[in-house]
Design a protein around this motif. Sequence first.
Motif, short mmCIF file in Angstrom:
data_model
loop_
_atom_site.label_atom_id
_atom_site.label_comp_id
_atom_site.label_asym_id
_atom_site.label_seq_id
_atom_site.Cartn_x
_atom_site.Cartn_y
_atom_site.Cartn_z
N SER A 16 0.85 -1.18 0.00
CA SER A 16 0.00 0.00 0.00
C SER A 16 0.89 1.24 0.00
O SER A 16 2.07 1.17 0.40
CB SER A 16 -0.91 0.00 1.23
OG SER A 16 -0.15 0.09 2.42
N PHE A 58 -2.31 -0.89 -5.66
CA PHE A 58 -3.17 -0.07 -4.80
C PHE A 58 -3.40 1.29 -5.46
O PHE A 58 -2.52 1.80 -6.18
CB PHE A 58 -2.49 0.18 -3.45
CG PHE A 58 -2.64 -0.94 -2.47
CD1 PHE A 58 -3.73 -1.01 -1.62
CD2 PHE A 58 -1.67 -1.92 -2.37
CE1 PHE A 58 -3.86 -2.03 -0.70
CE2 PHE A 58 -1.78 -2.95 -1.45
CZ PHE A 58 -2.88 -3.00 -0.61
N GLY A 62 -4.73 4.19 -1.16
CA GLY A 62 -4.77 2.89 -0.50
C GLY A 62 -6.16 2.33 -0.27
O GLY A 62 -6.31 1.26 0.29
#
Length: 81
Positions: A16, A58, A62
């Motif tokens: 992420s 991602f 995120g």
Amino acid sequence: CPVVAHNAGIRALAFSPCGQRLASGGEDTSLILWDAQTGKAEQHIQGPSGGEVCSMCFSSDGARLACGSFDRTIRVWATGS
């Protein structure tokens, strides 16, 4: 000690943007979101039904995870972040 969560090989990994989560996806078509600090699985997502996961990324915030699969589709999931 290794963590086993997929039933087949892993084909894609993505961190992420904040670095706190790691996503894995692979031949078993599942996606797993991991806590990168503890190594514990946080979320299991049943991925594409028509093919194994071959790529993932991602979103910049995120909040979403996009995954590509060998069935030539791209799917996007909310990550709960």
